[in-house]
Design a protein around this motif. Structure first.
Motif, PDB file in Angstrom:
ATOM      1  N   ARG A 131       0.847  -1.194   0.000  1.00 28.71           N
ATOM      2  CA  ARG A 131       0.000   0.000   0.000  1.00 28.71           C
ATOM      3  C   ARG A 131       0.889   1.253   0.000  1.00 28.71           C
ATOM      4  O   ARG A 131       2.060   1.188   0.383  1.00 28.71           O
ATOM      5  N   PRO A 132       0.345   2.415  -0.427  1.00 30.96           N
ATOM      6  CA  PRO A 132       1.162   3.634  -0.532  1.00 30.96           C
ATOM      7  C   PRO A 132       1.926   3.983   0.735  1.00 30.96           C
ATOM      8  O   PRO A 132       3.054   4.480   0.681  1.00 30.96           O
ATOM      9  N   GLY A 133       1.334   3.724   1.923  1.00 28.76           N
ATOM     10  CA  GLY A 133       1.995   4.040   3.185  1.00 28.76           C
ATOM     11  C   GLY A 133       3.274   3.255   3.412  1.00 28.76           C
ATOM     12  O   GLY A 133       4.093   3.619   4.255  1.00 28.76           O
ATOM     13  N   GLN A 134       3.458   2.159   2.671  1.00 30.08           N
ATOM     14  CA  GLN A 134       4.647   1.320   2.818  1.00 30.08           C
ATOM     15  C   GLN A 134       5.728   1.667   1.782  1.00 30.08           C
ATOM     16  O   GLN A 134       6.728   0.956   1.683  1.00 30.08           O
ATOM     17  N   LEU A 135       5.518   2.752   1.020  1.00 29.41           N
ATOM     18  CA  LEU A 135       6.437   3.113  -0.065  1.00 29.41           C
ATOM     19  C   LEU A 135       7.196   4.388   0.254  1.00 29.41           C
ATOM     20  O   LEU A 135       6.720   5.250   0.998  1.00 29.41           O
ATOM     21  N   SER A 136       8.379   4.528  -0.344  1.00 34.56           N
ATOM     22  CA  SER A 136       9.131   5.779  -0.259  1.00 34.56           C
ATOM     23  C   SER A 136       8.515   6.802  -1.218  1.00 34.56           C
ATOM     24  O   SER A 136       7.666   6.453  -2.063  1.00 34.56           O
ATOM     25  N   GLY A 137       8.976   8.062  -1.121  1.00 27.21           N
ATOM     26  CA  GLY A 137       8.455   9.106  -2.015  1.00 27.21           C
ATOM     27  C   GLY A 137       8.692   8.781  -3.479  1.00 27.21           C
ATOM     28  O   GLY A 137       7.812   8.978  -4.326  1.00 27.21           O
ATOM     29  N   GLY A 138       9.883   8.284  -3.802  1.00 27.11           N
ATOM     30  CA  GLY A 138      10.205   7.936  -5.191  1.00 27.11           C
ATOM     31  C   GLY A 138       9.344   6.793  -5.705  1.00 27.11           C
ATOM     32  O   GLY A 138       8.900   6.806  -6.854  1.00 27.11           O
ATOM     33  N   GLN A 139       9.078   5.811  -4.834  1.00 21.77           N
ATOM     34  CA  GLN A 139       8.229   4.668  -5.235  1.00 21.77           C
ATOM     35  C   GLN A 139       6.792   5.127  -5.461  1.00 21.77           C
ATOM     36  O   GLN A 139       6.130   4.688  -6.419  1.00 21.77           O
ATOM     37  N   LEU A 157       0.220  14.984 -18.760  1.00 21.37           N
ATOM     38  CA  LEU A 157       0.432  16.251 -18.075  1.00 21.37           C
ATOM     39  C   LEU A 157       1.102  15.980 -16.727  1.00 21.37           C
ATOM     40  O   LEU A 157       0.611  15.174 -15.939  1.00 21.37           O
ATOM     41  N   PHE A 158       2.228  16.649 -16.476  1.00 21.29           N
ATOM     42  CA  PHE A 158       2.973  16.480 -15.221  1.00 21.29           C
ATOM     43  C   PHE A 158       3.008  17.812 -14.477  1.00 21.29           C
ATOM     44  O   PHE A 158       3.514  18.798 -15.005  1.00 21.29           O
ATOM     45  N   ASP A 159       2.483  17.834 -13.243  1.00 23.28           N
ATOM     46  CA  ASP A 159       2.474  19.066 -12.448  1.00 23.28           C
ATOM     47  C   ASP A 159       3.529  18.974 -11.347  1.00 23.28           C
ATOM     48  O   ASP A 159       3.278  18.438 -10.267  1.00 23.28           O
ATOM     49  N   GLU A 160       4.730  19.487 -11.611  1.00 25.84           N
ATOM     50  CA  GLU A 160       5.859  19.471 -10.674  1.00 25.84           C
ATOM     51  C   GLU A 160       5.991  18.124  -9.954  1.00 25.84           C
ATOM     52  O   GLU A 160       5.977  18.060  -8.720  1.00 25.84           O
ATOM     53  N   PRO A 161       6.117  17.022 -10.704  1.00 26.87           N
ATOM     54  CA  PRO A 161       6.061  15.694 -10.076  1.00 26.87           C
ATOM     55  C   PRO A 161       7.256  15.357  -9.193  1.00 26.87           C
ATOM     56  O   PRO A 161       7.181  14.425  -8.400  1.00 26.87           O
ATOM     57  N   LEU A 162       8.358  16.086  -9.315  1.00 27.57           N
ATOM     58  CA  LEU A 162       9.572  15.721  -8.570  1.00 27.57           C
ATOM     59  C   LEU A 162       9.871  16.656  -7.403  1.00 27.57           C
ATOM     60  O   LEU A 162      10.861  16.470  -6.703  1.00 27.57           O
ATOM     61  N   SER A 163       9.025  17.647  -7.165  1.00 30.39           N
ATOM     62  CA  SER A 163       9.368  18.687  -6.180  1.00 30.39           C
ATOM     63  C   SER A 163       9.364  18.173  -4.740  1.00 30.39           C
ATOM     64  O   SER A 163       9.954  18.795  -3.868  1.00 30.39           O
ATOM     65  N   ASN A 164       8.713  17.032  -4.472  1.00 30.10           N
ATOM     66  CA  ASN A 164       8.697  16.495  -3.110  1.00 30.10           C
ATOM     67  C   ASN A 164       9.843  15.527  -2.836  1.00 30.10           C
ATOM     68  O   ASN A 164       9.931  14.970  -1.742  1.00 30.10           O
ATOM     69  N   LEU A 165      10.710  15.286  -3.817  1.00 27.39           N
ATOM     70  CA  LEU A 165      11.773  14.302  -3.669  1.00 27.39           C
ATOM     71  C   LEU A 165      13.092  14.968  -3.291  1.00 27.39           C
ATOM     72  O   LEU A 165      13.310  16.148  -3.569  1.00 27.39           O
ATOM     73  N   ASP A 166      13.993  14.204  -2.682  1.00 25.72           N
ATOM     74  CA  ASP A 166      15.306  14.756  -2.356  1.00 25.72           C
ATOM     75  C   ASP A 166      16.139  14.884  -3.628  1.00 25.72           C
ATOM     76  O   ASP A 166      15.800  14.324  -4.682  1.00 25.72           O
ATOM     77  N   ALA A 167      17.263  15.606  -3.519  1.00 21.22           N
ATOM     78  CA  ALA A 167      18.041  15.995  -4.705  1.00 21.22           C
ATOM     79  C   ALA A 167      18.505  14.789  -5.517  1.00 21.22           C
ATOM     80  O   ALA A 167      18.401  14.777  -6.745  1.00 21.22           O
ATOM     81  N   LYS A 168      19.034  13.775  -4.855  1.00 21.30           N
ATOM     82  CA  LYS A 168      19.560  12.598  -5.566  1.00 21.30           C
ATOM     83  C   LYS A 168      18.446  11.860  -6.302  1.00 21.30           C
ATOM     84  O   LYS A 168      18.582  11.468  -7.462  1.00 21.30           O
ATOM     85  N   LEU A 169      17.311  11.689  -5.608  1.00 21.40           N
ATOM     86  CA  LEU A 169      16.188  10.972  -6.217  1.00 21.40           C
ATOM     87  C   LEU A 169      15.583  11.768  -7.364  1.00 21.40           C
ATOM     88  O   LEU A 169      15.104  11.199  -8.350  1.00 21.40           O
ATOM     89  N   VAL A 171      17.212  13.569  -9.498  1.00 20.09           N
ATOM     90  CA  VAL A 171      18.058  13.309 -10.670  1.00 20.09           C
ATOM     91  C   VAL A 171      17.719  11.943 -11.272  1.00 20.09           C
ATOM     92  O   VAL A 171      17.593  11.788 -12.489  1.00 20.09           O
ATOM     93  N   GLU A 172      17.543  10.931 -10.411  1.00 16.77           N
ATOM     94  CA  GLU A 172      17.210   9.573 -10.886  1.00 16.77           C
ATOM     95  C   GLU A 172      15.855   9.562 -11.597  1.00 16.77           C
ATOM     96  O   GLU A 172      15.708   8.975 -12.676  1.00 16.77           O
ATOM     97  N   MET A 173      14.847  10.199 -10.989  1.00 21.51           N
ATOM     98  CA  MET A 173      13.508  10.207 -11.574  1.00 21.51           C
ATOM     99  C   MET A 173      13.478  11.020 -12.870  1.00 21.51           C
ATOM    100  O   MET A 173      12.740  10.695 -13.805  1.00 21.51           O
ATOM    101  N   ARG A 174      14.286  12.083 -12.920  1.00 19.93           N
ATOM    102  CA  ARG A 174      14.382  12.881 -14.142  1.00 19.93           C
ATOM    103  C   ARG A 174      14.868  12.002 -15.292  1.00 19.93           C
ATOM    104  O   ARG A 174      14.343  12.058 -16.410  1.00 19.93           O
ATOM    105  N   THR A 175      15.868  11.176 -14.998  1.00 21.46           N
ATOM    106  CA  THR A 175      16.409  10.264 -16.004  1.00 21.46           C
ATOM    107  C   THR A 175      15.349   9.265 -16.441  1.00 21.46           C
ATOM    108  O   THR A 175      15.223   8.951 -17.630  1.00 21.46           O
ATOM    109  N   GLU A 176      14.563   8.765 -15.485  1.00 16.86           N
ATOM    110  CA  GLU A 176      13.510   7.794 -15.814  1.00 16.86           C
ATOM    111  C   GLU A 176      12.429   8.417 -16.694  1.00 16.86           C
ATOM    112  O   GLU A 176      11.952   7.786 -17.648  1.00 16.86           O
ATOM    113  N   ILE A 177      12.030   9.647 -16.368  1.00 17.76           N
ATOM    114  CA  ILE A 177      10.997  10.323 -17.169  1.00 17.76           C
ATOM    115  C   ILE A 177      11.507  10.568 -18.586  1.00 17.76           C
ATOM    116  O   ILE A 177      10.787  10.361 -19.569  1.00 17.76           O
TER     117      ILE A 177
END
Length: 365
Positions: A131-139, A157-169, A171-177
């Motif tokens: 369930r969502p409560g068992q996941l990290s922000g990136g997950q 449409l993406f509305d600032e989807p990465l703004s809640n993540l830490d800096a390292k994550l 960068v990783e999510m940016r690469t995935e997108i």
């Protein structure tokens, strides 16, 4: 080929307050459009207008060649990924992703096939029963993206989807997108206040300020030929140096004079731009001010500068000085000999500079 998204003369007002003013943007199928600007510039409002979550005051929105100006959000054939994830806390990851398909009456076999496909793409197969409560922000963000991907819409449409993540994550999510866009060939509109995200993700950037589009172009166009002082200052990290200077016509070209903290002005000769007014703002990127012994650019010219501060940053060293009454940053090599409080001969690449009018802020060259 007709545009996948075509916005014409769009206005949005709340009472007498204009939020968006005469917005005209279009993207081709497969484009990755990024709306970027400071907080309050209207980029998220524009995204909500495209989604149909906000009614517009004037103009039109076409998606996939059809007029969607007054069509309900559910009938616009779009999928949206929010900053806040917006997942159902009591449902498993698998059910969060397939819930929309279930509501639309998609058969179970298709649901299972699409779920397996996006779970593999996003590498969340081991998470499907959590369930969502068992996941990290990136997950959680991956799950929110998976829910959008199974829609197979005309427009993401993406509305600032990465703004809640830490800096390292981030960068990783940016690469995935970026990888997802490349693999899917999907059409995407992405909102961010982070100009690094805009530069790395976009095929086309829209820079906004105060509800008005300042410039539309590719990342290279926006970076190398900013349309005005706002774009020059906003896009780039560190920002473009904007130095008040005097321009004088000479036989060999245009003499550019820049005052120093002490001593005679720096004088550079621009052989390319000859029709400049006397008062200009010289725009030069930090990487275009370098150690002379490490630069072979044809249009580079050296001048002595008094270094105020040196900031080592791994592969680069940033040197800060005062020119034209402004703090100016040079991006130097790690092995530079620049030291605080000492003069240093630096090379200016005049082949890449921009000029702006001080009164209007508009580009001159």
């Amino acid at each position: 080929m007709s545009p996948i998204l075509d916005i014409k003369n769009l206005y949005k007002s709340y009472g007498t307050t204009e939020i968006l003013k005469d917005i005209n943007v279009s993207i081709e199928p497969g484009d990755f459009l990024v709306l970027v600007g400071p907080s309050g510039c209207g980029k998220s409002t524009l995204l909500n207008c495209i989604a149909g979550l906000e009614p517009i005051t004037g103009g039109s929105i076409n998606i996939g060649g059809k007029d969607m100006t007054h069509v309900s959000p559910k009938d616009r054939d779009i999928a949206m990924v929010f900053q806040s994830y917006a997942l159902y806390p009591t449902m498993t990851v698998a059910k969060n992703i397939t819930f929309g398909m279930k509501v639309r009456g998609v058969d179970q076999a298709t649901q299972d096939r699409k779920l397996a496909q996006v779970a593999q793409q996003l590498q969340i197969e081991p998470l499907l029963n959590r369930r969502p409560g068992q996941l990290s922000g990136g997950q959680r963000q991956r799950v929110a993206m998976g829910r959008a991907l199974v829609r197979d819409p005309k427009l993401f449409l993406f509305d600032e989807p990465l703004s809640n993540l830490d800096a390292k994550l981030r960068v990783e999510m940016r690469t995935e997108i970026k990888s997802l866009h490349h693999n899917l060939g999907a059409s995407m509109v992405y909102v961010t206040h982070d100009q690094i995200e805009a530069m790395t993700l976009a095929t086309k950037i829209v820079v906004m300020k105060g509800g008005v589009i300042q410039q539309i172009g590719s990342p290279a166009e926006i970076y190398n030929r900013p349309a005005n002082l706002f774009v020059a200052d906003f896009m780039g990290s560190p920002a473009m140096n904007l130095i008040p200077a005097k321009a004088h016509r000479a036989d060999e070209g245009t003499r550019i004079e820049i005052t120093r903290k002490s001593g005679e002005p720096i004088v550079l000769t621009d052989t390319k731009n000859r029709d400049l007014p006397e008062d200009v703002i010289l725009g030069v990127r930090p990487e275009d001010i370098a150690d002379p012994d490490l630069r072979g650019a044809e249009a580079a010219q050296a001048a002595e500068c008094l270094i105020d501060m040196v900031e080592p940053a791994g592969a680069d060293t940033f040197a800060v000085m005062q020119l034209g009454g402004k703090h100016v940053t040079a991006r130097l090599h790690a092995e530079t000999t620049a030291k605080p409080g000492q003069p240093k001969r630096l090379s200016f690449d005049l082949g890449k500079v921009s000029y702006f009018a001080p009164e209007t802020g508009l580009r001159l060259n």
